[in-house]
Design an enzyme around this catalytic site. Structure first.
Site, short mmCIF file in Angstrom:
data_model
loop_
_atom_site.label_atom_id
_atom_site.label_comp_id
_atom_site.label_asym_id
_atom_site.label_seq_id
_atom_site.Cartn_x
_atom_site.Cartn_y
_atom_site.Cartn_z
N ARG A 207 -3.86 4.86 4.98
CA ARG A 207 -4.22 4.16 3.75
C ARG A 207 -4.67 2.73 4.00
NH1 ARG A 207 -1.90 6.79 -0.78
NH2 ARG A 207 -1.79 4.83 -1.91
N ASN B 1 4.52 -1.84 -4.63
CA ASN B 1 3.07 -1.70 -4.72
C ASN B 1 2.64 -2.19 -6.09
OD1 ASN B 1 2.81 -0.59 -2.21
ND2 ASN B 1 2.67 1.53 -2.92
N GLY B 2 1.51 -2.87 -6.16
CA GLY B 2 1.01 -3.33 -7.45
C GLY B 2 0.91 -4.84 -7.49
N GLU C 284 -24.68 4.93 -0.58
CA GLU C 284 -23.51 5.41 0.15
C GLU C 284 -23.64 5.14 1.65
OE1 GLU C 284 -19.92 7.40 1.24
OE2 GLU C 284 -20.63 6.25 -0.48
N CYS D 126 0.79 -1.19 0.00
CA CYS D 126 0.00 0.00 0.00
C CYS D 126 0.85 1.28 0.00
CB CYS D 126 -0.90 -0.05 1.21
SG CYS D 126 -2.19 1.17 1.20
N LYS E 263 -20.96 2.97 3.97
CA LYS E 263 -20.29 3.48 5.16
C LYS E 263 -20.48 2.54 6.35
CE LYS E 263 -17.98 6.42 3.64
NZ LYS E 263 -18.12 5.72 2.44
N TRP F 167 -0.67 -3.96 2.22
CA TRP F 167 -2.05 -4.42 2.21
C TRP F 167 -2.06 -5.66 1.33
CZ3 TRP F 167 -5.90 -5.08 -1.56
CH2 TRP F 167 -7.21 -5.18 -1.11
N HIS G 117 -39.93 -7.20 -4.21
CA HIS G 117 -39.48 -8.06 -5.32
C HIS G 117 -38.33 -8.97 -4.89
CE1 HIS G 117 -42.11 -6.06 -8.16
NE2 HIS G 117 -41.68 -4.89 -7.68
N LYS H 18 -7.02 2.84 1.60
CA LYS H 18 -7.55 4.14 1.22
C LYS H 18 -7.58 4.33 -0.29
CE LYS H 18 -9.10 8.28 2.02
NZ LYS H 18 -10.47 8.44 2.51
N GLU I 128 -18.29 -0.54 5.84
CA GLU I 128 -16.85 -0.25 5.93
C GLU I 128 -16.37 -0.15 7.37
OE1 GLU I 128 -15.52 2.25 2.00
OE2 GLU I 128 -16.70 3.31 3.51
#
Length: 605
Positions: free
Chosen positions: A27, A97-98, A480, A2, A484, A73, A503, A600, A487
């Site tokens: 992050r 990273n990646g 949203e 990360c 939240k 991460w 339904h 992040k 998370e």
């Protein structure tokens, strides 16, 4: 991924690296480590699963003047000390990273040559490949360049080697890296926050660029070894915003910053008469007058702000709006006419991998691109044709809050500008402008719900499942709001348009299932939503309602928000849902600012 930091200079590297890693903690990460080297090139690695504070307690300051560090991460391999960065293979130590997509093939070739690997990561394999290339290369920079020509995937790397004391090699493709230039010292970071206070002069590396840094300076080349001209930018970031300033968590601090964020996003752009000045669009008024389609692309919270933007922009401008998830759009063959289309790319960090890949595809089609971005100098900000900076300030909590409000505000500014050019009535322009002018004060009033939200959260904290329900432009708010809650509190929350309950989803309703229902001010939609609540109550479901209206008799709990314009209503209700999610997280004892498994800025697929 990360976070990456690095240092080369005449100071001790250890405290600089550790402090840089602390600034990258927001992050999200599961382990951390540093590697330093002395003048002879001897590399010492110290790493630890867990927090940077645990790493700091383990690592002694050895006085080495060169080093690299990383917060990880997990992508390949579970969180563990063995999988933590830096990785050393032979003479080479690396942070990465990646994702290296072809690492299995490379690993097999290296294993056949006698290499052994102690982790489950693709990053250690890349270190092995560089070490293998070093055996036939004159310099570390050449070995890194040759290795990167063989890899598929994304990378932001910093590499040191026992064979070349006093040098760091960095390179990027799809993962950000910044080179900070001080007085006879150099700083490396994947995020500008790690080097704020050390220098204001930075170079943003571009994809497939590689820099070799030593005490004599730096050289930047591409992967074909062509020299690259680079610009030095002034870093503009306020170090003070990284303090909690009396709040218990960054998340609640950033929720409370939203009145100022909205004011800053509109300042200098919105006139008292509703006129809008957006100097960075780089597009002609004629193009906007003839606009027939707006494409919005984002991920997570940015995507949900775009969904709300669709409702608001179509109503305001009469232009058709489509909203796409970046991770889906990048791979599908969307039918878009470039002639009458512009594309808006939404990202707080400006480094979201899927959004950047979608941007590349849209630019290939010749469509004018705009970025709504919070980070100056980010990859997205540099790649788009124009855009609107959000001015939300750095967002430290992993869960985004104030950037959402800034994005929606910026979308309304853009919509006002387009509507005005298309000849919208002066009364409608004035109505939206007044809503934006009043919004900071109205959010301030909504924030007074904190104590009530805390009491409701305490009563509902043992629920593990919830529906979030809304109609019309409050459905995106439900999207949203559910995100939240998931998370930060780890409650499974599923958003639906309220009318869709019957339904299928209603099959889950019982006395243990919570439904969070946002009630509109609109009379017709309010009555229909009350009918939906009745259906839930008939199945003994528990209900928390949020509205500017008084508590309906069917609701078990209720939060009353200020009554505002329909243009501002979604953002005001969103604030109440943010407060509820925050207090649910606190009540359940989760890691509010650094939720488990989250990062992040998602710079990998």
């Amino acid at each position: 991924m990360c976070g990456i930091v690095g240092y080369l200079g005449d100071k001790s590297a250890n405290p600089i690296l550790i402090n840089g890693l602390r600034r990258l903690e927001y992050r999200g990460y599961d382990s951390a480590g540093i590697a330093t080297a002395d003048k002879s090139g001897s590399v010492k690695i110290c790493k630890k699963q867990g927090k940077v504070a645990d790493l700091d307690a383990r690592c002694d300051d050895n006085g080495d003047k060169l080093g690299i560090g990383h917060t990880r991460w997990a992508t390949h391999g579970e969180p563990s000390e063995a999988n933590a960065h830096p990785h050393q293979v032979g003479a080479v130590a690396l942070v990465h990273n990646g994702i290296i997509e072809n690492y299995q093939d490379i690993k097999q070739k290296l294993t056949n040559k006698g290499y052994e690997f102690s982790s489950k990561t693709d990053s250690e394999v890349l270190a092995g490949l560089i070490d293998d290339k070093l055996k036939s290369s004159k310099t570390l920079g050449e070995a890194v360049r040759q290795a990167l020509r063989e890899v598929a995937g994304t990378f932001g790397i910093a590499v040191i080697s026992e064979s070349e004391p006093g040098a760091i090699v960095v390179a990027r493709r799809g993962s950000p890296l910044i080179l900070g230039i001080g007085d006879d010292e150099y700083f490396i970071a994947s995020d500008a926050s790690a080097i704020v206070g050390h220098t204001e002069r930075v170079i943003y590396l571009e994809d497939d660029q590689l820099a070799v840094i030593n005490t004599d300076g730096y050289d930047v080349v591409d992967l074909d070894n062509n020299a690259q001209a680079v610009d030095i930018h002034k870093l503009d970031q306020d170090q003070a915003v990284a303090e909690k300033e009396g709040f218990d968590h960054f998340l609640i601090k950033e929720i409370h910053e939203q009145p100022q964020v909205v004011a800053d996003t509109t300042r200098g752009r919105l006139g008292a008469d509703g006129s809008v000045r957006l100097g960075g669009l780089n597009i002609s008024d004629d193009k906007l007058r003839n606009l027939k389609h707006i494409l919005i692309v984002g991920c997570g919270t940015a995507y949900f702000s775009g969904v709300l933007g669709k409702y608001l922009l179509e109503k305001l401008t009469g232009v058709s709006v489509s909203v796409e998830v970046g991770s889906e759009f990048r791979y599908r063959d969307a039918a878009i006419d470039p002639k009458d289309t512009i594309a808006l790319f939404m990202s707080q960090s400006g480094e979201t991998a899927d959004t950047l890949a979608s941007l590349e595809e849209v630019k290939r089609r010749g469509i004018h691109t705009l970025g709504l971005v919070n980070v100056v100098g980010s990859s997205l900000a540099r790649a788009v044709d124009g855009g609107i900076y959000l001015h939300a300030g750095p967002e430290i909590s992993v869960a985004s809050t104030k950037a959402y409000s800034a994005m929606v505000t910026a979308l309304l500014l853009f919509g006002l500008h387009v509507a005005s050019l298309k000849g919208a009535s002066r009364s409608e322009i004035a109505e939206v402008a007044e809503a934006l002018h009043s919004l900071p004060n109205e959010i301030e009033h909504a924030l007074k719900l904190g104590n009530e939200a805390k009491e409701v959260a305490q009563a509902l904290k043992n629920h593990d499942h919830a529906f979030y329900l809304g109609r019309d432009n409050l459905y995106p708010v439900a999207l949203e709001g559910a995100l939240k809650l998931m998370e930060v509190s780890y409650i499974h929350a599923q958003p639906y348009p309220t009318g869709e309950m019957k339904h299928g989803p209603i099959a889950l309703i019982d006395e243990n299932f919570l439904s969070v229902v946002v009630l509109p001010e609109d009379e017709l939609l309010y009555a229909k939503t009350i009918s939906n609540i009745e259906e839930i109550k008939a199945r003994k479901g528990r209900i928390l309602s949020v509205s500017s209206r008084p508590r309906p008799e069917q609701s078990d709990y209720h939060l009353v928000v200020p009554k505002v314009s329909t243009w501002a209503e979604p953002l005001i209700i969103n604030v109440a849902l943010q407060l509820f999610a925050y207090h649910m997280a606190v009540a359940r004892g989760t890691d509010v600012d650094q939720p488990r498994n989250l990062a992040k800025s998602v710079t990998v697929e």
